[in-house]
Design a protein around this motif. Sequence first.
Motif, PDB file in Angstrom:
ATOM      1  N   THR A   1      35.638  48.073  16.251  1.00  0.00           N
ATOM      2  CA  THR A   1      34.788  47.031  16.837  1.00  0.00           C
ATOM      3  C   THR A   1      35.564  46.229  17.870  1.00  0.00           C
ATOM      4  O   THR A   1      35.046  45.909  18.943  1.00  0.00           O
ATOM      5  N   LEU A   2      36.830  45.897  17.552  1.00  0.00           N
ATOM      6  CA  LEU A   2      37.663  45.156  18.510  1.00  0.00           C
ATOM      7  C   LEU A   2      37.879  45.938  19.793  1.00  0.00           C
ATOM      8  O   LEU A   2      37.843  45.377  20.885  1.00  0.00           O
ATOM      9  N   VAL A   3      38.101  47.238  19.653  1.00  0.00           N
ATOM     10  CA  VAL A   3      38.307  48.085  20.836  1.00  0.00           C
ATOM     11  C   VAL A   3      37.041  48.115  21.685  1.00  0.00           C
ATOM     12  O   VAL A   3      37.097  47.968  22.903  1.00  0.00           O
ATOM     13  N   HIS A   4      35.875  48.275  21.048  1.00  0.00           N
ATOM     14  CA  HIS A   4      34.616  48.295  21.800  1.00  0.00           C
ATOM     15  C   HIS A   4      34.368  46.959  22.484  1.00  0.00           C
ATOM     16  O   HIS A   4      33.926  46.912  23.625  1.00  0.00           O
ATOM     17  N   MET A   5      34.652  45.861  21.785  1.00  0.00           N
ATOM     18  CA  MET A   5      34.501  44.548  22.406  1.00  0.00           C
ATOM     19  C   MET A   5      35.486  44.397  23.563  1.00  0.00           C
ATOM     20  O   MET A   5      35.157  43.810  24.588  1.00  0.00           O
ATOM     21  N   GLY A   6      36.683  44.951  23.388  1.00  0.00           N
ATOM     22  CA  GLY A   6      37.676  44.908  24.457  1.00  0.00           C
ATOM     23  C   GLY A   6      37.191  45.639  25.700  1.00  0.00           C
ATOM     24  O   GLY A   6      37.343  45.144  26.818  1.00  0.00           O
ATOM     25  N   PHE A   7      36.593  46.802  25.508  1.00  0.00           N
ATOM     26  CA  PHE A   7      36.074  47.549  26.650  1.00  0.00           C
ATOM     27  C   PHE A   7      34.905  46.815  27.304  1.00  0.00           C
ATOM     28  O   PHE A   7      34.784  46.790  28.524  1.00  0.00           O
ATOM     29  N   LEU A   8      34.049  46.194  26.505  1.00  0.00           N
ATOM     30  CA  LEU A   8      32.936  45.432  27.052  1.00  0.00           C
ATOM     31  C   LEU A   8      33.455  44.245  27.864  1.00  0.00           C
ATOM     32  O   LEU A   8      32.971  43.982  28.968  1.00  0.00           O
ATOM     33  N   MET A   9      34.466  43.550  27.327  1.00  0.00           N
ATOM     34  CA  MET A   9      35.060  42.441  28.083  1.00  0.00           C
ATOM     35  C   MET A   9      35.716  42.946  29.357  1.00  0.00           C
ATOM     36  O   MET A   9      35.635  42.305  30.403  1.00  0.00           O
ATOM     37  N   LEU A  10      36.373  44.113  29.274  1.00  0.00           N
ATOM     38  CA  LEU A  10      37.017  44.671  30.454  1.00  0.00           C
ATOM     39  C   LEU A  10      35.992  45.031  31.517  1.00  0.00           C
ATOM     40  O   LEU A  10      36.190  44.734  32.708  1.00  0.00           O
ATOM     41  N   LEU A  11      34.884  45.639  31.120  1.00  0.00           N
ATOM     42  CA  LEU A  11      33.839  45.967  32.094  1.00  0.00           C
ATOM     43  C   LEU A  11      33.243  44.707  32.715  1.00  0.00           C
ATOM     44  O   LEU A  11      32.950  44.674  33.919  1.00  0.00           O
ATOM     45  N   THR A  12      33.105  43.657  31.921  1.00  0.00           N
ATOM     46  CA  THR A  12      32.607  42.391  32.456  1.00  0.00           C
ATOM     47  C   THR A  12      33.629  41.771  33.403  1.00  0.00           C
ATOM     48  O   THR A  12      33.265  41.206  34.444  1.00  0.00           O
ATOM     49  N   ALA A  13      34.911  41.892  33.053  1.00  0.00           N
ATOM     50  CA  ALA A  13      35.975  41.404  33.935  1.00  0.00           C
ATOM     51  C   ALA A  13      35.956  42.138  35.270  1.00  0.00           C
ATOM     52  O   ALA A  13      36.126  41.536  36.335  1.00  0.00           O
ATOM     53  N   ILE A  14      35.720  43.441  35.223  1.00  0.00           N
ATOM     54  CA  ILE A  14      35.642  44.239  36.451  1.00  0.00           C
ATOM     55  C   ILE A  14      34.445  43.780  37.283  1.00  0.00           C
ATOM     56  O   ILE A  14      34.565  43.597  38.504  1.00  0.00           O
ATOM     57  N   ALA A  15      33.304  43.568  36.642  1.00  0.00           N
ATOM     58  CA  ALA A  15      32.113  43.111  37.374  1.00  0.00           C
ATOM     59  C   ALA A  15      32.362  41.757  38.031  1.00  0.00           C
ATOM     60  O   ALA A  15      31.966  41.537  39.187  1.00  0.00           O
ATOM     61  N   ALA A  16      33.039  40.851  37.323  1.00  0.00           N
ATOM     62  CA  ALA A  16      33.338  39.530  37.890  1.00  0.00           C
ATOM     63  C   ALA A  16      34.297  39.649  39.066  1.00  0.00           C
ATOM     64  O   ALA A  16      34.139  38.962  40.092  1.00  0.00           O
ATOM     65  N   GLU A  17      35.272  40.528  38.948  1.00  0.00           N
ATOM     66  CA  GLU A  17      36.233  40.732  40.042  1.00  0.00           C
ATOM     67  C   GLU A  17      35.549  41.343  41.262  1.00  0.00           C
ATOM     68  O   GLU A  17      35.800  40.941  42.396  1.00  0.00           O
ATOM     69  N   VAL A  18      34.678  42.294  41.028  1.00  0.00           N
ATOM     70  CA  VAL A  18      33.940  42.920  42.130  1.00  0.00           C
ATOM     71  C   VAL A  18      33.030  41.897  42.802  1.00  0.00           C
ATOM     72  O   VAL A  18      32.944  41.834  44.041  1.00  0.00           O
ATOM     73  N   GLY A  19      32.371  41.070  42.007  1.00  0.00           N
ATOM     74  CA  GLY A  19      31.542  40.006  42.572  1.00  0.00           C
ATOM     75  C   GLY A  19      32.375  39.022  43.385  1.00  0.00           C
ATOM     76  O   GLY A  19      31.976  38.614  44.490  1.00  0.00           O
ATOM     77  N   GLY A  20      33.532  38.646  42.862  1.00  0.00           N
ATOM     78  CA  GLY A  20      34.420  37.731  43.587  1.00  0.00           C
ATOM     79  C   GLY A  20      34.934  38.328  44.883  1.00  0.00           C
ATOM     80  O   GLY A  20      35.004  37.652  45.913  1.00  0.00           O
ATOM     81  N   THR A  21      35.279  39.596  44.848  1.00  0.00           N
ATOM     82  CA  THR A  21      35.773  40.255  46.054  1.00  0.00           C
ATOM     83  C   THR A  21      34.667  40.397  47.094  1.00  0.00           C
ATOM     84  O   THR A  21      34.904  40.191  48.290  1.00  0.00           O
ATOM     85  N   THR A  22      33.472  40.728  46.640  1.00  0.00           N
ATOM     86  CA  THR A  22      32.343  40.826  47.567  1.00  0.00           C
ATOM     87  C   THR A  22      32.053  39.467  48.195  1.00  0.00           C
ATOM     88  O   THR A  22      31.830  39.361  49.414  1.00  0.00           O
ATOM     89  N   ALA A  23      32.079  38.411  47.387  1.00  0.00           N
ATOM     90  CA  ALA A  23      31.869  37.059  47.913  1.00  0.00           C
ATOM     91  C   ALA A  23      32.960  36.692  48.922  1.00  0.00           C
ATOM     92  O   ALA A  23      32.695  36.007  49.919  1.00  0.00           O
ATOM     93  N   MET A  24      34.177  37.174  48.680  1.00  0.00           N
ATOM     94  CA  MET A  24      35.278  36.887  49.598  1.00  0.00           C
ATOM     95  C   MET A  24      34.986  37.424  50.996  1.00  0.00           C
ATOM     96  O   MET A  24      35.316  36.799  52.009  1.00  0.00           O
ATOM     97  N   LYS A  25      34.344  38.578  51.056  1.00  0.00           N
ATOM     98  CA  LYS A  25      33.968  39.156  52.346  1.00  0.00           C
ATOM     99  C   LYS A  25      33.073  38.194  53.122  1.00  0.00           C
ATOM    100  O   LYS A  25      33.206  38.036  54.336  1.00  0.00           O
ATOM    101  N   PHE A  26      32.181  37.525  52.391  1.00  0.00           N
ATOM    102  CA  PHE A  26      31.224  36.618  53.023  1.00  0.00           C
ATOM    103  C   PHE A  26      31.763  35.192  53.208  1.00  0.00           C
ATOM    104  O   PHE A  26      31.090  34.360  53.806  1.00  0.00           O
ATOM    105  N   SER A  27      32.973  34.928  52.687  1.00  0.00           N
ATOM    106  CA  SER A  27      33.544  33.586  52.826  1.00  0.00           C
ATOM    107  C   SER A  27      34.148  33.347  54.214  1.00  0.00           C
ATOM    108  O   SER A  27      34.448  32.212  54.557  1.00  0.00           O
ATOM    109  N   HIS A  28      34.338  34.438  54.979  1.00  0.00           N
ATOM    110  CA  HIS A  28      34.929  34.352  56.316  1.00  0.00           C
ATOM    111  C   HIS A  28      36.237  33.569  56.282  1.00  0.00           C
ATOM    112  O   HIS A  28      36.383  32.540  56.947  1.00  0.00           O
ATOM    113  N   GLY A  29      37.166  34.089  55.470  1.00  0.00           N
ATOM    114  CA  GLY A  29      38.484  33.458  55.382  1.00  0.00           C
ATOM    115  C   GLY A  29      38.433  32.103  54.692  1.00  0.00           C
ATOM    116  O   GLY A  29      39.204  31.204  55.015  1.00  0.00           O
TER     117      GLY A  29
END
Length: 114
Positions: free
Chosen positions: A5-33
């Motif tokens: 269960t801990l491993v599955h929760m870890g993977f779910l948190m990791l996938l959510t972390a990846i989604a947050a990072e991708v969202g942040g990086t995409t927003a960075m593109k639109f921040s214009h520096g």
Amino acid sequence: MSLCTLVHMGFLMLLTAIAAEVGGTTAMKFSHGFSRLWPSVLTVLGYAVSFALLAQTLKSMSVGTAYAIWSGLGTAAIVGIGTVFLGEGMNLAKAAGIALIIIGVVVLNMGGAH
């Protein structure tokens, strides 16, 4: 809570972390520096959430595996978003690089990621 269960929760948190990072990086593109407020705020928020979740993931996963998955899948997702939504080009070398990243993540998981 069982180890599985801990491993599955870890993977779910990791996938959510990846989604947050991708969202942040995409927003960075639109921040214009970081000259535009709301995309800049979303960038900082996305990375803060991503790092917090990545840190929690490390309780149930090795740091090397977690970081490789986080950075590799995040990179692949950003390339996909850039290609599909932002008009960035795709060529054979770029596609091969993304394929190698994904293959590397799969091999890491087969080699005992938990």
